[in-house]
Design a protein around this motif. Structure first.
Motif, PDB file in Angstrom:
ATOM      1  N   GLU A   5      54.758  12.786  24.202  1.00 42.44           N
ATOM      2  CA  GLU A   5      54.132  11.583  23.130  1.00 42.44           C
ATOM      3  C   GLU A   5      55.316  10.688  22.725  1.00 42.44           C
ATOM      4  N   LYS A   6      55.034   9.522  22.613  1.00 38.44           N
ATOM      5  CA  LYS A   6      56.129   8.604  21.949  1.00 38.44           C
ATOM      6  C   LYS A   6      55.389   8.169  20.514  1.00 38.44           C
ATOM      7  N   ARG A   7      56.376   8.588  19.551  1.00 36.85           N
ATOM      8  CA  ARG A   7      56.164   8.305  18.217  1.00 36.85           C
ATOM      9  C   ARG A   7      57.285   7.275  17.602  1.00 36.85           C
ATOM     10  N   GLY A   8      56.947   6.127  17.858  1.00 39.29           N
ATOM     11  CA  GLY A   8      57.947   5.157  17.420  1.00 39.29           C
ATOM     12  C   GLY A   8      59.397   5.182  18.297  1.00 39.29           C
ATOM     13  N   ASN A   9      60.323   5.762  17.719  1.00 43.27           N
ATOM     14  CA  ASN A   9      61.648   5.843  18.434  1.00 43.27           C
ATOM     15  C   ASN A   9      61.902   7.288  18.926  1.00 43.27           C
ATOM     16  N   LEU A  12      58.188  13.237  21.713  1.00 39.75           N
ATOM     17  CA  LEU A  12      57.746  14.448  21.257  1.00 39.75           C
ATOM     18  C   LEU A  12      57.209  15.369  22.608  1.00 39.75           C
ATOM     19  N   SER A  46      66.763   6.159  20.281  1.00 32.05           N
ATOM     20  CA  SER A  46      65.713   7.228  20.702  1.00 32.05           C
ATOM     21  C   SER A  46      66.377   8.787  20.222  1.00 32.05           C
ATOM     22  N   GLU A 192      57.581  18.869  10.444  1.00 32.81           N
ATOM     23  CA  GLU A 192      58.041  17.574   9.416  1.00 32.81           C
ATOM     24  C   GLU A 192      59.714  17.322   9.171  1.00 32.81           C
ATOM     25  N   LEU A 195      60.909  16.033  12.568  1.00 25.63           N
ATOM     26  CA  LEU A 195      60.812  14.375  12.903  1.00 25.63           C
ATOM     27  C   LEU A 195      61.667  13.686  11.962  1.00 25.63           C
ATOM     28  N   GLU A 199      64.238  11.060  13.420  1.00 24.44           N
ATOM     29  CA  GLU A 199      64.309   9.609  12.628  1.00 24.44           C
ATOM     30  C   GLU A 199      65.650   9.141  12.207  1.00 24.44           C
TER      31      GLU A 199
END
Length: 240
Positions: A5-9, A12, A46, A192, A195, A199
């Protein structure tokens, strides 16, 4: 198997299902295919977070697959998995982006090694242990297993307890031993934190090839064994 899965930069990568996430030939190839996709799609900014569903992060190689070949074929199939998993370690050590393992449950043998192949390892406190089971089940370690553990578990005492006592190490103890970076009360808190860290690292927007080159040179023994860098002393730094 696994999903990406791609979550922004962030990428996952999740081992899916409620099984033990045994590293069968099929799962190994699926992970490799996913890592190739990440390598292709990565850009400055990334990062990768790897986790798993269910009780296990990964319980190591698929020994049932090896045993199904009978006593004559057991070691042949085990050798197949050992050799096929080796490129996953090489892939993770050479990916052009920061990598984080969010250990969601038990991580044993090759599953433990999968976690150690990441730059950062975060783990939940409420469930799961780290466990190198080889001495308990009568198997030796492949050379690249030992090289990676020497690179990532710097304390000889901690490494002794991992490989010669087959200690089952919970998250808080793993932090004390310097094996993992941090421990959290639940899977939710672990994810959490992973992630957030992803980020934070992605925000630095490092050049991927530079990041990967520095990582490989930071762990020369395993990198040389895997053929990732031919001659460390002759590498010329890229201009800034």
């Amino acid at each position: 198997m696994c999903t990406l899965e791609k979550r922004g930069n962030l990428f996952l990568l999740t081992l899916t299902g409620d099984d033990e996430h045994r590293l069968s030939p099929t799962l190994i190839e699926t992970i490799r295919t996913t890592l190739r996709q990440i390598r292709t799609d990565a850009k400055p900014g990334s990062a990768l977070v790897t986790t798993a569903e269910g009780k296990f992060f990964s319980n190591g190689f698929d020994l049932a697959y090896a045993q199904a070949a009978g006593s004559a074929g057991f070691y042949g199939r085990l050798h197949e998995m050992v050799e096929n998993f080796k490129p996953i370690v090489a892939d993770l050590l050479s990916l052009p982006l920061p990598t984080i393992a969010a250990v969601s449950g038990h991580a044993a043998a090759a599953g433990f090694l999968l976690a150690l192949s990441h730059d950062y390892v975060l783990m939940r406190k409420d469930r799961g242990v780290l466990y190198m089971s080889e001495i308990d089940i009568g198997l030796t370690f492949p050379d690249y297993f030992m090289a990676l553990m020497k690179s990532k578990i710097s304390s000889p005492i901690a490494r002794r307890d991992v490989v010669l006592q087959a200690s089952k190490i919970k998250a808080e103890k793993a932090v004390e031993m310097g094996i993992i970076d941090s421990a959290y009360n639940s899977l939710e808190e672990t994810m959490e934190a992973a992630l957030r860290l992803g980020e934070k690292l992605a925000a630095r927007k490092w050049k991927g090839e530079i990041y990967a080159d520095i990582r490989k040179n930071a762990f020369p023994e395993i990198s040389e064994l895997l053929g990732l860098v031919e001659n460390f002393k002759s590498v010329v730094p890229a201009r800034l």
